[in-house]
Scaffold this active site. Structure first.
Site, PDB file in Angstrom:
ATOM      1  N   LYS A   5       3.265   4.435  -1.073  1.00  0.00           N
ATOM      2  CA  LYS A   5       3.413   5.398  -2.165  1.00  0.00           C
ATOM      3  C   LYS A   5       4.731   6.132  -1.927  1.00  0.00           C
ATOM      4  O   LYS A   5       4.826   6.961  -1.004  1.00  0.00           O
ATOM      5  CB  LYS A   5       2.267   6.410  -2.208  1.00  0.00           C
ATOM      6  N   LYS A  24      -4.244  10.313   5.540  1.00  0.00           N
ATOM      7  CA  LYS A  24      -3.929   9.496   6.706  1.00  0.00           C
ATOM      8  C   LYS A  24      -2.984  10.309   7.581  1.00  0.00           C
ATOM      9  O   LYS A  24      -1.761  10.255   7.459  1.00  0.00           O
ATOM     10  CB  LYS A  24      -3.267   8.181   6.303  1.00  0.00           C
ATOM     11  N   HIS A  70       0.817  -1.208   0.000  1.00  0.00           N
ATOM     12  CA  HIS A  70       0.000   0.000   0.000  1.00  0.00           C
ATOM     13  C   HIS A  70       0.859   1.271   0.000  1.00  0.00           C
ATOM     14  O   HIS A  70       0.338   2.378   0.109  1.00  0.00           O
ATOM     15  CB  HIS A  70      -0.900  -0.036   1.246  1.00  0.00           C
ATOM     16  N   ASP A  76      -0.363  17.127  20.196  1.00  0.00           N
ATOM     17  CA  ASP A  76       0.241  18.070  21.143  1.00  0.00           C
ATOM     18  C   ASP A  76       1.251  19.039  20.537  1.00  0.00           C
ATOM     19  O   ASP A  76       2.232  19.413  21.207  1.00  0.00           O
ATOM     20  CB  ASP A  76       0.928  17.303  22.285  1.00  0.00           C
ATOM     21  N   ASP A  81      17.326  10.426  -7.116  1.00  0.00           N
ATOM     22  CA  ASP A  81      18.770  10.590  -6.883  1.00  0.00           C
ATOM     23  C   ASP A  81      19.153  10.470  -5.411  1.00  0.00           C
ATOM     24  O   ASP A  81      20.199  10.996  -4.999  1.00  0.00           O
ATOM     25  CB  ASP A  81      19.256  11.943  -7.417  1.00  0.00           C
ATOM     26  N   HIS A 110      -9.228  11.375   1.841  1.00  0.00           N
ATOM     27  CA  HIS A 110      -8.427  10.157   1.796  1.00  0.00           C
ATOM     28  C   HIS A 110      -7.139  10.250   2.620  1.00  0.00           C
ATOM     29  O   HIS A 110      -6.353   9.314   2.670  1.00  0.00           O
ATOM     30  CB  HIS A 110      -8.092   9.839   0.329  1.00  0.00           C
TER      31      HIS A 110
END
Length: 473
Positions: free
Chosen positions: A216, A392, A214, A397, A221, A390
């Site tokens: 991404k 996450k 999952h 704090d 370089d 979408h």
């Protein structure tokens, strides 16, 4: 020659033998007694189906690993960063140690990070960085779809390969199942190296279906890296006919932490392609004067521990002032639910921001099945109405900001290969907190427990049914 009367007892005996082997496996490798008991009941009460469900969803990958990284090809332990002390309170220092010990990622000091919101801004930044590539481009995506974005990447790849830049593309076999053979041929024709993570093949269907990559990740370089929730899909530009505009959060990183993103890619590339990329040939990251403290959790079902769950759990329990979470799929297990409830009951300002609608109705029912417990505990719920949220993200704090790929559900915490960045920086937290509160102001607030309890009975039944399936979602 076997007759039907002879064949049936043989098949029954074979089924009993397979079931017995699975029972022994559960007794030896089961982690949670309640889960072990549930699978035992399924095997004995659902003929054939119970066994198939266990093969698909029940096996403990931490005991019987799909890949043995330490024995085959492990490079995470080789990286060494200078000692540094981030500006966080004492009770949160254990999170840094946890990530270091469980995910083999020490804290890195010299980084510059840039928060990227939504698809257009993110891809403009990605395309600009890709144009600067001189040595290699590494891309890894769960969803890589044909379309405007894919065509733009193809154009850039062709130019960079003509300049002797090596391009490697890794995509998930299920998430990118719609990627056309025509597009892949075009990639190969210009010299892009591709690999498919756990492809959809009958021989490995039962053993691999439930374990997806999952992540991404883009690395250029070994100097510039990207990670977050955004896939290669035109819905981030054009929206979705049923859900509207897709909103997401991504992170651009320059500095020491890019090296770890690259090492994560190289390991996954080896697992998918069998090719060992010589990381010693990569130039080390440039000396960045930035002061963002950063760690990457690259978790998966082959880890010795539930790393992502442990880190999320530790952050939740370390919260003293506030805990803000943006996530489309909050389906907590018992530990995470107890942590959230305990924090709210202890006076911590706990807020959950998620979409008013999701892309999967069954998942939407399951997400809402936990609203009763949230509201009763004093957790504030906000439903974002403008498209599909979408991201996450977790904020704690004014000290910890988490951006990446991992949802708060069983699939991300235990089954998927995920990548989550944890940044220890007050300025970034303040920026993200302000964005969070603005989005809350735009959202539908569910704050009253008694009012929520008065929703129609049919909704309660559907949510209760979906909740039974939460370990599989």
């Amino acid at each position: 020659m076997l007759t039907e009367s002879m064949l049936i007892p043989i098949l029954i005996a074979l089924y009993v033998l397979i079931a017995a082997i699975m029972v022994v496996s559960l007794l030896l490798n089961g982690v949670r007694p309640s889960k072990t008991l549930a699978w035992l009941l399924a095997i004995f009460t659902i003929p054939v189906g119970g066994v198939l469900l266990y093969i698909l969803f029940g096996r403990n990958r931490r005991k019987s690993k799909m890949f043995t990284l330490k024995n085959e090809f492990s490079i995470r332990d080789e990286v060494q960063y200078p000692q540094c002390t981030p500006p966080i309170s004492g009770n949160k220092e254990k999170i840094i140690k946890l990530i270091h010990n469980a995910a083999q990622c020490p804290i890195s000091c010299k980084n510059e990070v840039e928060l990227l919101k939504d698809g257009r801004n993110t891809f403009e930044s990605i395309f600009e960085a890709l144009e600067k590539a001189e040595e290699h481009i590494h891309l890894q995506y769960y969803i890589f779809e044909d379309g405007v974005l894919a065509d733009k990447l193809l154009e850039i790849f062709e130019r960079k390969i003509a300049q002797n830049v090596t391009v490697r593309l890794l995509y998930d076999g299920i998430g990118s199942y719609s990627l056309s053979k025509k597009y892949l041929k075009r990639l190969h024709s210009i010299g892009v190296q591709t690999a498919q993570f756990l492809p959809f093949r009958f021989g490995r269907f039962l053993s691999a279906l439930n374990y997806r990559n999952h992540r991404k990740i883009i690395v250029i370089d070994n100097k510039i890296g990207f990670t977050g929730g955004i896939n290669i899909s035109d819905k981030y530009l054009k929206g979705d006919p049923s859900l509207g505009k897709w909103h997401d959060t991504h992170l651009k990183v320059e500095g020491e932490a890019v090296d770890f993103l690259n090492r994560t890619f190289v390991i996954d590339w080896f697992l998918a392609s069998g090719e060992q990329v010589d990381i010693s040939s990569f130039q080390l990251h440039p000396k960045i004067n930035g002061e963002h403290f950063l760690q990457i959790v690259a978790s998966g079902p082959d880890d010795d521990f539930d790393v992502m769950e442990q880190v999320y759990f530790s952050i939740i329990n370390s919260a003293e002032k506030y805990l803000y979470i943006v996530n489309p799929y909050i389906i907590p297990n018992h530990a995470i639910l107890q942590g959230l409830s305990t924090a709210a009951l202890s006076g911590v300002d706990v807020r959950l921001l998620m979409s008013d609608t999701t892309d999967i109705k069954l998942v939407d029912w399951c997400v809402r099945a936990y609203f009763d417990t949230y509201l009763k505990s004093g957790i504030k719920i906000y439903l974002y109405p403008d498209g599909f949220l979408h991201s996450k993200v977790m904020l704690c704090d004014d000290e910890i900001a988490s951006i990446g790929t991992a949802n708060l559900d069983n699939r991300s915490l235990q089954q998927n290969y995920e990548a989550q960045a944890f940044v220890y920086d007050t300025d970034l937290c303040a920026q993200m907190k302000a964005d969070f509160l603005k989005d809350c102001d735009k959202s539908i607030a569910l704050l009253d427990y008694k009012e929520h309890r008065e929703r129609p009975m049919i909704k309660k039944i559907l949510e209760g049914f979906a909740k039974l399936l939460s370990p599989l979602l």
